[in-house]
Design an enzyme around this catalytic site. Structure first.
Site, PDB file in Angstrom:
ATOM      1  N   GLU B 181       0.824  -1.211   0.000  1.00 32.79           N
ATOM      2  CA  GLU B 181       0.000   0.000   0.000  1.00 32.79           C
ATOM      3  C   GLU B 181       0.862   1.267   0.000  1.00 32.79           C
ATOM      4  O   GLU B 181       0.351   2.382   0.105  1.00 32.79           O
ATOM      5  CB  GLU B 181      -0.927  -0.002   1.216  1.00 32.79           C
ATOM      6  CG  GLU B 181      -2.217  -0.781   0.984  1.00 32.79           C
ATOM      7  CD  GLU B 181      -1.991  -2.233   0.644  1.00 32.79           C
ATOM      8  OE1 GLU B 181      -1.357  -2.954   1.442  1.00 32.79           O
ATOM      9  OE2 GLU B 181      -2.407  -2.660  -0.440  1.00 32.79           O
ATOM     10  N   ASN B 265      -1.257  -7.888  -3.806  1.00 31.34           N
ATOM     11  CA  ASN B 265      -1.910  -7.079  -4.853  1.00 31.34           C
ATOM     12  C   ASN B 265      -0.946  -6.081  -5.496  1.00 31.34           C
ATOM     13  O   ASN B 265       0.054  -5.697  -4.891  1.00 31.34           O
ATOM     14  CB  ASN B 265      -3.074  -6.304  -4.234  1.00 31.34           C
ATOM     15  CG  ASN B 265      -2.611  -5.366  -3.137  1.00 31.34           C
ATOM     16  OD1 ASN B 265      -2.102  -5.826  -2.128  1.00 31.34           O
ATOM     17  ND2 ASN B 265      -2.740  -4.063  -3.341  1.00 31.34           N
ATOM     18  N   ASP B 307      -7.917  -5.423  -4.563  1.00 29.95           N
ATOM     19  CA  ASP B 307      -6.967  -5.685  -3.487  1.00 29.95           C
ATOM     20  C   ASP B 307      -6.930  -7.156  -3.109  1.00 29.95           C
ATOM     21  O   ASP B 307      -6.769  -7.513  -1.950  1.00 29.95           O
ATOM     22  CB  ASP B 307      -7.294  -4.817  -2.260  1.00 29.95           C
ATOM     23  CG  ASP B 307      -6.244  -4.932  -1.163  1.00 29.95           C
ATOM     24  OD1 ASP B 307      -5.057  -5.073  -1.508  1.00 29.95           O
ATOM     25  OD2 ASP B 307      -6.610  -4.910   0.019  1.00 29.95           O
TER      26      ASP B 307
END
Ligand code: PQQ
Ligand code: PQQ
Lengths: 584, 584
Positions: B181, B265, B307
């Site tokens: 992220e 992801n 995700d």
């Protein structure tokens, strides 16, 4: 009166509003401060089967000293700073009912002397009342968790905090302050339970009008008589920053409407900086609960030399002495002597050492004063070694329990000595005001604590259990003749009230310095509850992550507790125990 | 091949060095990642008598996801940041033997995406090896607690952290990074167990030479073949900040010397910003354990939209399919489908939904690709509602267990949906790189989790237990046919492996998201151990004290967990349970 003439006929004082056996509405269980429960399902015979029923985490890694409260179907737990109040549902294994957050000022953590502890709440009239570290007393609706009132009583900028548990007497909430190590001036304050407004406030130092000393004041000892002693026994103005805080236990005798509580040590620690008796520090006061006016006082340690606060519990018991019934109170003082006082007059009936002591030879019953041993008096620039008990005393805040069944007092205490050097110190508001370099150590035999049973009728110890660390938890005794206490190395123990024989023990997650309680659940079963979570002054080395190479850390306590990090981690957890099986 | 033709003849893969039944040397118990124990003292018949033997506090109030390890007489527990490693003596009820403190950089806390968790350590050759949040892998002497080596593998200034548990294969420690992220480029790295020096490193994105793809690479599916796909399936240079981190589970098959693990992801979440398949994110790799060279790979979710990291466990099982013995692995993917793959080739034998799903219609077994449901594709500036599973997937990190006795897979999982709006986002090193506004909610029926038993032989669910919150703990299954798991509302449960019937539960101090394990103590008794301490991504609302009025908190997870603070406090505690009585 020779102590050995006391006969074993001890009764705790009756309560104004008798506490239900199933409940535990104040940390000491009752006004007499006995921590005795009449519940007897758990006995010396079956306690070894005790097992964990449920647990609850506070998520905090500081010292957990509070007693949980039980009122009806709900348990209430107040945490160390940030002083959350949790309501837990006893009908469903401790599910969270609500949380109340007083949101104390963060800076309060920086002025608290001895970790950011809280010793518990008190229940009355549908309200849970407790103190937040930043000097707010709050009342919360016991049912809904909504704030009813919140009263500010002190100022963290002056080094003031609050850690003690309030006592609720009739329509008043009685609270006191902390901060003796920061030059705070001690007081006890009564707030109206209804709305939190101030009813009266009595300072520990200063002129009689501030101390609430009036015509009714009749001290037993000569040296406690005179006008404005709270001013005259100090160097000019020093009483204003002289300590005598009220951070310990309060008892109440409904038959005379008197409250009893001790005041803390004078500040600064270096006694050369405050010639005089330093009244009314290290003293006990009897006051009218409604007006706050003093009825009598005794100064346990005039001109205190060793940080011997007088705040330890006063347990109200009716004893028959030389055939005469007497209303007494038992007070294991920090100076290492166990006082039996007449609670109507303040007369010291006896005072015997309950710990190893080198600092005080005896208590002179004529004057009421301790006789300091030669060579144990600190003076500026001089090193004095092997003062026992050390600053945390023969016993610190950790409260004893008294069983009317066995007639014995169960005392968790310390076995510590210290070496000190007094130093100069000036007062700066909100900063440490101590003037003493202290290094503590475990007592002779290299252990730090003892849990003992004391017979007030003989003035003698009946049995004693050595602990490697100070026994820093509260004590609980039940009608099943089982005594419970915790140790800093993670044990929660049950012992036989008569013999001290260990019956059961449980390895908790962290050291146990909480106050154990017992209650009867909605299912009719007897439960035992205690908080684990090491910390407090003794455990600050772990909860504060202090460097064990610096002996003077935590005002010298670190040196005595260097090995504690090997034996426990911090972390707050409530444990609730019961016997296996269903309703008895 | 129809899934229903699989016959129930499931065997977990044999181990190179078989794990002793009494020990638990790695979080998943064995290389096959079964979390199955042959211990059988605790049975469906007697588990209701389970009681607490001892507890140990970590003093930390963040998410406790780790599995304790047991090697001989010692238990090892690694905590969330600051990643202390505790050695506890099983011979004396969990007394602390030593503590090792890696002292990770404080700033690491600020870049960890999903609380400051750690999933556990691994034991081999007298060493305990684990990852500290600030990208150091450390090896500690299991006996003395002394550091043997410490290797820095990443940079928190680039948003990199490490939370996964290493897998030790022969002389190598295999670890991976976190930070998908934050625009981190994922990798898996093998260190030499002896001295911590780097043996090989395989990136998840970039040219074949970085991904360790060579002549041996034989992917099963057409779309996974070609040169430098880790570059070509990205907009120019975006593979350098494209995610595909390796923060989940690794398995190992000693018969083929292959390790298996999934990649996370792609970054950023907004798929419009990264046209292409984004290889090798959301994929599974089979690699030679000695050289790291890829043998095959399958991209579970090409051009991931939701995700759906691929990091979930791959459980190695030998099944008989249509009369033919096949070496397979079971993988409950975040996209909600349970994959059965041939682990020698990467062929997807079957893929059936194991949770409620709206986002993916089915997995096309010809291409290996999921078919995205119409209208569930996020695009910049458009709001897409009711995507199920939500970003944490049908299942997140919480590992399943497989019993060769029942032939069933026990899956703790989520029942969550989300509404999303894609937004523009630019890359700034060390800061969030997401580009998606997410708001999650509990799935239809207003519950957030399920614990279910899955039969890989029929491709069907056998039983399921609804949980109010995501089932965020690991699972454990034993030869006593008992399955253990924890819930975020403070229950630790034992259920019947065959029927799912609840047999026992315990109210822990905080929500349970740890990995339960079992072991045989030095006293010959079987024990069950688990950490409680709510947190992780799902529990961040409690452990991070997030404002429940802001739905986008914790990347949108807060909205689904608004009620969690009513049901649990944070706080790390190890619980160790046993049956009453002495050695059986
Ligand atoms: O003089 C004071 O105001 C004051 C306050 C406190 C406190 O509030 O905790 C302690 C003490 N003194 C003290 O002397 C002491 O030994 C002590 C121990 C502890 C503890 O909680 O472990 N608090 C305190
Ligand atoms: O992409 C990544 O690097 C990364 C790292 C982590 C992590 O390291 O905990 C999580 C995730 N992603 C993630 O997608 C996720 O759902 C997640 C949940 C958790 C947790 O511990 O609860 N960590 C992570």
């Amino acid at each position: 009166i020779a102590v050995s003439l006391l006969t074993v006929c001890a009764l705790p004082v009756a309560l104004a509003a008798p506490v239900k056996d199933s409940d535990w509405p104040m940390p000491a269980k009752d006004y007499a401060n006995t921590r005795f429960s009449r519940l007897n399902q758990i006995t010396t015979g079956n306690v070894k089967q005790l097992q964990l029923a449920w647990t609850f985490s506070t998520g905090l890694a500081t010292g957990h000293e509070a007693a949980p409260l039980v009122v009806g179907d709900t348990m209430y737990v107040v945490t160390p700073y940030p002083n959350y109040l949790y309501a837990l549902d006893l009908k469903s294994g401790g599910r969270l009912k609500w949380t109340y957050k007083p949101e104390p000022a963060r800076a309060a953590q920086g002025v608290a002397c001895c970790d950011v502890v809280n010793r518990g709440a008190a229940y009355a009239d549908g309200k849970i009342v407790f103190n937040a570290l930043d000097n707010h007393t709050v009342a919360v609706d016991a049912e809904t968790g909504k704030e009813i009132w919140k009263t500010k009583l002190g100022d963290i900028n002056l080094g003031q905090t609050m850690t003690m548990a309030p006592l609720i007497v009739k329509d008043k909430v009685i609270v006191g302050n902390s901060g003796g190590e920061m030059g705070v001036r001690g007081w006890v304050t009564a707030l109206n339970l209804k709305d939190g407004s101030k009813a009266w406030q009595a300072f520990s130092t200063g002129p009689d009008k501030d101390v609430l000393i009036g015509a009714d004041f009749k001290p037993y000892y000569e040296s406690d008589r005179g006008k404005d002693l709270g001013v005259k026994t100090w160097p000019p103005d020093k009483w204003q920053i002289g300590g005598g805080t009220v951070w310990g236990w309060i008892s109440y005798d409904p038959t005379t409407n008197l409250i009893f509580y001790g005041t803390a040590n004078p500040g600064p620690w270096n006694p050369d900086l405050r010639p005089g008796d330093n009244k009314w520090t290290s003293s006990v006061f009897a006051r009218d609960a409604d007006t706050g006016m003093a009825k009598w006082a005794v100064q346990y340690n005039p001109h205190d030399l060793h940080d011997y606060d007088g705040v330890n519990e006063h347990i109200l018991v009716d004893l028959t002495i030389q055939g005469k019934p007497r209303k007494v109170m038992l007070h294991p003082d920090r100076n290492g002597f166990l006082y039996v006082l007449d609670r109507t007059t303040g007369e010291i009936i006896s005072a015997n050492p309950f710990v190893y002591t080198t600092s005080i030879q005896k208590v002179d019953l004529k004057t009421g004063h301790p006789i300091v041993a030669p060579g144990k008096e600190p003076h500026t620039g001089i090193r004095v070694n092997d003062i026992c008990p050390a600053a945390p005393g023969g016993k610190d805040w950790q409260p004893s329990a008294f069983s009317p069944q066995t007639g014995l007092l169960y005392i968790p205490h310390n076995h510590l000595c210290m070496d000190v050097t007094s130093t100069e110190v000036g007062y700066i508001a909100g900063t440490p005001y101590v003037g003493m370099e202290v290094s503590m150590k475990k007592g002779p035999g290299d252990y730090g604590g003892v849990f003992s049973a004391w017979n007030p009728a003989t003035g003698k110890e009946v049995w004693a259990i050595k602990e490697h660390y100070p026994a820093w938890s509260g004590a609980l005794v039940t009608a099943g003749d089982v005594v419970f206490y915790g140790t800093m190395d993670r044990w929660f123990k049950a012992v036989d009230a008569k013999t001290g024989k260990e019956l059961w023990k449980f390895q908790a997650g962290s050291g146990v310095i909480g106050q154990p309680i017992t209650f009867q659940g909605p299912d009719g079963k007897q439960y035992i509850a205690v908080l684990s979570g090491v910390g407090g002054w003794a455990g600050a080395v772990v909860s504060g992550h202090l460097d064990t190479r610096i002996p003077y850390g935590a005002l010298g306590f670190v040196n005595a507790m260097k090995d504690l990090p090997n034996d426990t981690t911090p972390g707050g957890m409530l444990y609730v125990f019961a016997l296996p099986g269903n309703t008895p």
